[in-house]
Scaffold this motif. Structure first.
Motif, PDB file in Angstrom:
ATOM      1  N   GLU A   1       0.878  -1.178   0.000  1.00 20.31           N
ATOM      2  CA  GLU A   1       0.000   0.000   0.000  1.00 20.31           C
ATOM      3  C   GLU A   1       0.900   1.208   0.000  1.00 20.31           C
ATOM      4  N   THR A   2       0.550   2.232  -0.770  1.00 19.00           N
ATOM      5  CA  THR A   2       1.417   3.409  -0.785  1.00 19.00           C
ATOM      6  C   THR A   2       0.631   4.651  -0.417  1.00 19.00           C
ATOM      7  N   GLY A   3       1.379   5.639   0.026  1.00 16.43           N
ATOM      8  CA  GLY A   3       0.840   6.982   0.189  1.00 16.43           C
ATOM      9  C   GLY A   3      -0.261   7.108   1.209  1.00 16.43           C
ATOM     10  N   ILE A   4      -0.100   6.492   2.376  1.00 17.67           N
ATOM     11  CA  ILE A   4      -1.199   6.523   3.339  1.00 17.67           C
ATOM     12  C   ILE A   4      -1.194   7.819   4.145  1.00 17.67           C
ATOM     13  N   ILE A   5       0.001   8.311   4.472  1.00  9.67           N
ATOM     14  CA  ILE A   5       0.090   9.502   5.323  1.00  9.67           C
ATOM     15  C   ILE A   5       0.511  10.683   4.465  1.00  9.67           C
ATOM     16  N   PRO A   6      -0.241  11.768   4.485  1.00 14.13           N
ATOM     17  CA  PRO A   6       0.127  12.895   3.610  1.00 14.13           C
ATOM     18  C   PRO A   6       1.340  13.691   4.084  1.00 14.13           C
ATOM     19  N   GLN A   7       1.707  13.578   5.379  1.00  8.61           N
ATOM     20  CA  GLN A   7       2.818  14.412   5.851  1.00  8.61           C
ATOM     21  C   GLN A   7       4.162  13.957   5.311  1.00  8.61           C
ATOM     22  N   ALA A   8       4.274  12.684   5.006  1.00  8.60           N
ATOM     23  CA  ALA A   8       5.559  12.199   4.497  1.00  8.60           C
ATOM     24  C   ALA A   8       5.609  12.424   2.999  1.00  8.60           C
ATOM     25  N   HIS A   9       6.821  12.607   2.487  1.00 18.87           N
ATOM     26  CA  HIS A   9       6.928  12.796   1.048  1.00 18.87           C
ATOM     27  C   HIS A   9       6.702  11.506   0.294  1.00 18.87           C
ATOM     28  N   GLY A  10       6.981  10.418   0.942  1.00 22.00           N
ATOM     29  CA  GLY A  10       6.740   9.127   0.299  1.00 22.00           C
ATOM     30  C   GLY A  10       6.516   8.108   1.388  1.00 22.00           C
ATOM     31  N   LEU A  11       5.577   7.199   1.178  1.00 22.47           N
ATOM     32  CA  LEU A  11       5.300   6.227   2.218  1.00 22.47           C
ATOM     33  C   LEU A  11       4.808   4.944   1.599  1.00 22.47           C
TER      34      LEU A  11
ATOM     35  N   LEU B   1       4.070  -9.089   4.256  1.00 20.58           N
ATOM     36  CA  LEU B   1       4.615 -10.339   3.718  1.00 20.58           C
ATOM     37  C   LEU B   1       4.143 -11.416   4.679  1.00 20.58           C
ATOM     38  N   GLY B   2       2.925 -11.956   4.423  1.00 18.04           N
ATOM     39  CA  GLY B   2       2.376 -12.878   5.407  1.00 18.04           C
ATOM     40  C   GLY B   2       1.981 -12.084   6.634  1.00 18.04           C
ATOM     41  N   ALA B   3       2.508 -12.445   7.786  1.00 18.14           N
ATOM     42  CA  ALA B   3       2.189 -11.709   9.008  1.00 18.14           C
ATOM     43  C   ALA B   3       3.215 -10.620   9.308  1.00 18.14           C
ATOM     44  N   THR B   4       4.281 -10.535   8.507  1.00 18.69           N
ATOM     45  CA  THR B   4       5.255  -9.465   8.699  1.00 18.69           C
ATOM     46  C   THR B   4       4.699  -8.194   8.094  1.00 18.69           C
ATOM     47  N   ASP B   5       4.743  -7.115   8.882  1.00 17.03           N
ATOM     48  CA  ASP B   5       4.131  -5.860   8.456  1.00 17.03           C
ATOM     49  C   ASP B   5       5.133  -4.744   8.713  1.00 17.03           C
ATOM     50  N   VAL B   6       5.564  -4.044   7.662  1.00 19.85           N
ATOM     51  CA  VAL B   6       6.521  -2.957   7.868  1.00 19.85           C
ATOM     52  C   VAL B   6       6.063  -1.729   7.095  1.00 19.85           C
ATOM     53  N   ILE B   7       6.470  -0.572   7.595  1.00 14.80           N
ATOM     54  CA  ILE B   7       6.163   0.700   6.926  1.00 14.80           C
ATOM     55  C   ILE B   7       7.476   1.417   6.681  1.00 14.80           C
ATOM     56  N   ALA B   8       7.624   2.004   5.497  1.00 16.26           N
ATOM     57  CA  ALA B   8       8.804   2.823   5.230  1.00 16.26           C
ATOM     58  C   ALA B   8       8.327   4.202   4.808  1.00 16.26           C
TER      59      ALA B   8
ATOM     60  N   SER C   1       9.475   5.010  -4.785  1.00 23.49           N
ATOM     61  CA  SER C   1       8.759   5.219  -6.044  1.00 23.49           C
ATOM     62  C   SER C   1       7.522   6.067  -5.810  1.00 23.49           C
ATOM     63  N   ASN C   2       7.071   6.146  -4.563  1.00 23.53           N
ATOM     64  CA  ASN C   2       5.919   6.964  -4.216  1.00 23.53           C
ATOM     65  C   ASN C   2       6.330   8.379  -3.847  1.00 23.53           C
ATOM     66  N   THR C   3       7.669   8.640  -3.752  1.00 17.38           N
ATOM     67  CA  THR C   3       8.129   9.921  -3.223  1.00 17.38           C
ATOM     68  C   THR C   3       8.034  11.010  -4.263  1.00 17.38           C
ATOM     69  N   GLY C   4       7.575  12.144  -3.824  1.00 15.67           N
ATOM     70  CA  GLY C   4       7.595  13.309  -4.688  1.00 15.67           C
ATOM     71  C   GLY C   4       8.394  14.410  -4.015  1.00 15.67           C
ATOM     72  N   ILE C   5       9.536  14.730  -4.579  1.00 12.87           N
ATOM     73  CA  ILE C   5      10.350  15.816  -4.000  1.00 12.87           C
ATOM     74  C   ILE C   5       9.800  17.118  -4.543  1.00 12.87           C
ATOM     75  N   PRO C   6       9.484  18.081  -3.685  1.00 11.10           N
ATOM     76  CA  PRO C   6       8.940  19.352  -4.198  1.00 11.10           C
ATOM     77  C   PRO C   6       9.967  20.074  -5.057  1.00 11.10           C
TER      78      PRO C   6
ATOM     79  N   ALA D   1      -0.607  -0.644  -6.490  1.00 10.24           N
ATOM     80  CA  ALA D   1      -0.917   0.146  -5.296  1.00 10.24           C
ATOM     81  C   ALA D   1      -1.045   1.616  -5.645  1.00 10.24           C
ATOM     82  N   GLU D   2      -0.121   2.097  -6.511  1.00 10.28           N
ATOM     83  CA  GLU D   2      -0.202   3.506  -6.877  1.00 10.28           C
ATOM     84  C   GLU D   2      -1.456   3.767  -7.679  1.00 10.28           C
ATOM     85  N   ALA D   3      -1.832   2.813  -8.524  1.00 12.13           N
ATOM     86  CA  ALA D   3      -3.033   2.997  -9.334  1.00 12.13           C
ATOM     87  C   ALA D   3      -4.267   3.035  -8.461  1.00 12.13           C
ATOM     88  N   SER D   4      -4.322   2.170  -7.453  1.00 18.40           N
ATOM     89  CA  SER D   4      -5.521   2.142  -6.622  1.00 18.40           C
ATOM     90  C   SER D   4      -5.564   3.325  -5.692  1.00 18.40           C
TER      91      SER D   4
END
Lengths: 291, 392
Positions: free
Chosen positions: B143-153, B158-165, B271-276, B387-390
């Protein structure tokens, strides 16, 4: 629909939603207004004397629910039974637990409850099968029977005064479980039934549905792929939130083998949708048969 | 304890992730201690000292306490008593991407002897607990782009492993040694909700290990060569203004294979990051800081085709498996994480675990990882695109 963590594409999402809607319409109970969420008022006749049970509180003169669940009334007692609560043991339940500690004349087991359950040495059959008093030597040889981290099947005997459980494993069918895998699912999915030990003849596999949400799938003969199929079927049903039943599990496995689905693909989104649709079909057929 | 086979590597250190420290000092990046500036004789001396130490270590049976040849910089934190880190000094290769870390395996729930036997037997028969083959990944969910404050998220399951970057960009000053490059820092945090052993400060050791391994794989050497992310694309005004990228990883739920999941999440987040877009006021002379106007509208996307993925091969018995769950990881003898990019080049290597490995096994693992990474990169790219499309 719970937040299913499955990568579903558009068509799969629609199909799954339709299957769930069908199931919901089929399962509407007569007192559907008995379900409450937190801070809902409970419809009660304030003239009668009633006892406020678990999950209720008095707020501004009204009886208000504090948990999400179903309102139950037994004589004068009114309480709210939470749906997705921790395991609530009853005497005679069959549970599967893992040994955490070997203590003096007892084993402590973890059974997904608030406290560890206790299995006394005297509630366990001796390996030689003779009924006798447990001596100090027996106590020293406790590790020969169960060690730490062993998976054990037992029955709830009674509750201690402090609320913890006492188990007993006096029959042949209870005891150490080896050669298989332990799956952990939500306890509310395993309903009380007549039979919790299932020996699936056609697969040669033991299936134990512990009421505390620990499911053991064990093998008799070398049948590893059937075991993995059954384990995956349990995982799929638990993700979808369906109650565990040996027949249901066997049907799911047969569906997967009839459609020639790879064992690992059983955990993919397509199979989840198929299982949900099949369950909706099955329940509607059962409903029609009753009428 | 058999000592692991070591490739000499340049030092890598854990450092406190504090933005102020990062921006002002140029020594914030892993800086080898002065020993690399020694002349040739002293280097030979240290090398021979090292070899005698290694020989004496092999004779010792208990865990070797940190002795004089193990250097820790003043920036690293004190290790836990169980982990012994070998920081070995490279004589010639300052930018080799290899790192050897020894850490005792840590898992949550115990397994009975019967279950362990079952897991090992399954891996030997190429049929794991959930029906996967040895080289099959669990389904990846991005899933991408969940939080608007970050430039990319991005969030990767992966199964039960869940990570956010998450990727955050701030304007800063480039270092004087490399005025034409921006700065990138990666930091991972293991949340205490991920596993009971991460409670309090229990997850710190694992966090630093993961951060260091990711930096090794993605950031390349000291001069910025070989980096997955091109730092020259981050400069705004050469010598004066550049973008500082802070990449933060958060482990929400841990069921094995954290490194692969984090690398995938970082790739998706970038790939979700947008640098102003930045407009620089013209006519700035000398040492003045130019005025910059950060636009809110236009964003520049990153080119993420060069970013590698990490494939971790866990050795259980005689076979290796890809994407191990935490139960399978508890049975491992050693694990090698190899970072491979789209061209099939190896960008970094990390070995964990106490058992030694024959060099031929490591070469075999590298070729297996290259083979697995092709499918993984394609799958990951399609998931990120979906993810980006959705999201739109």
């Amino acid at each position: 629909m719970r937040g299913l963590q499955l990568p579903l594409n558009q068509t799969q999402r629609i199909r799954l939603q339709r299957a769930f809607e069908k199931l919901q319409s089929l399962s509407s109970k007569a007192n559907s207004d008995a379900s409450v969420t937190v801070a809902d008022t409970i419809p009660v006749n304030y003239e009668d004397a009633f006892l406020k049970g678990h999950g209720t509180t008095d707020l501004n003169g009204e009886l208000v629910a504090t948990v999400c669940g179903v309102v139950e009334r037994i004589n004068k007692l009114v309480y709210v039974r939470g749906l997705r609560a921790r395991y609530k043991p009853e005497v005679g339940d069959i549970v599967v637990g893992r040994v955490i500690e070997v203590a003096q004349k007892r084993w402590r087991l973890e059974i997904n409850f608030n406290q560890d359950a206790v299995l006394m040495l005297s509630s366990m059959n001796m390996p030689d099968g003779i009924q006798r008093r447990r001596t100090a030597l027996d106590e020293l040889n406790m590790r020969g029977i169960f060690e730490e981290n062993d998976v054990v099947c037992a029955e709830v005997r009674n509750f201690q005064h402090d609320g913890s459980l006492q188990l007993q494993a006096r029959s042949q069918k209870y005891g150490k479980l080896e050669k298989g895998q332990l799956l952990i699912i939500d306890p509310y999915l395993v309903k009380k039934s007549k039979l919790h030990f299932h020996h699936l003849e056609q697969f040669g596999i033991d299936l134990i549905l512990g009421r505390n949400g620990f499911v053991w799938v064990g093998e008799h003969v070398e049948t590893r792929d059937k075991l993995c199929r059954i384990a995956n079927a349990v995982r799929v049903l638990s993700t979808l939130g369906f109650s565990m039943d040996a027949d249901l599990i066997v049907e799911t496995v047969e569906l997967s083998s009839s459609l020639k689905i790879d064992i690992h693909d059983m955990l993919g989104s397509e199979f989840h949708v198929l299982v949900a649709e099949q369950e909706a079909e099955r329940r509607s057929l059962m409903g029609k048969r009753r009428r | 304890m058999s000592s692991p086979l070591c490739f000499f590597s340049s030092l890598t250190l854990s450092f406190n992730h504090r933005h102020s420290m990062f921006c002002t000092k140029t020594t914030a990046f892993p800086n080898p201690p002065p020993i690399n500036n020694q002349n040739k004789e002293e280097k030979e001396e240290t090398k021979s000292k090292l070899q005698t130490k290694m020989a004496s270590l092999k004779k010792k049976k208990r865990n070797p306490k940190p002795s004089c040849f193990i250097r820790r910089s003043n920036l690293s934190k004190g290790p836990a008593s169980r982990a012994v880190r070998f920081h070995l000094l490279s004589s010639a290769r300052r930018q080799s991407p290899l790192l050897i870390v020894d850490q005792s395996s840590s898992y949550m729930v115990g397994l009975s002897a019967g279950e362990k036997h079952f897991i090992q037997g399954g891996i030997a028969q190429d049929l794991r607990l959930d029906g996967r083959k040895r080289l099959t990944h669990r389904p990846i969910y991005v899933e991408t782009g969940i939080i608007p404050q970050a430039h990319g998220l991005a969030r990767v399951r992966l199964g039960a492993t869940d990570v956010i970057a998450s990727v955050k960009a701030e304007l800063g000053k480039p270092s004087t040694l490399q005025p034409d490059k921006g700065k990138i820092a990666i930091y991972v945090d293991c949340s205490p909700t991920a596993a009971p052993m991460f409670e309090g400060r229990g997850g710190e050791e694992l966090s630093t290990e993961l951060s260091v391994a990711l930096e090794r794989c993605l950031l390349g050497g000291k001069s910025g060569a070989g980096a997955g992310i091109d730092p020259t694309s981050l400069v705004v005004v050469e010598g004066k203004v550049c973008w500082d990228l802070y990449i933060d990883g958060l482990v929400i739920s841990s069921d094995g294979n954290l490194l692969d999941a984090l690398a995938a999440a970082i790739k998706a987040a970038l790939s979700n990051t947008g640098i102003p877009k930045v407009d620089v006021a013209a006519e700035t002379t000398g040492d003045e800081q130019p005025e910059v106007n950060i636009s809110d509208e236009e964003f520049l996307q990153f080119d993420t085709t060069g970013i590698p993925v990490i494939v971790t091969l866990t050795k259980v018995g005689k076979h290796y498996i890809v994407d191990a769950t935490s139960e399978e990881e508890s049975q491992m003898s050693s694990a090698v994480s190899i970072s491979v990019n789209r061209k099939g080049h190896v960008c970094g290597l990390t070995k964990r675990g106490g058992a030694g490995l024959d060099p031929s096994i490591i070469l075999d693992m590298i070729s297996v990882a290259k083979h697995v990474s092709e499918q993984l990169i394609n799958k990951l790219d399609s998931e990120i695109a979906a993810a980006e499309a959705s999201e739109e």
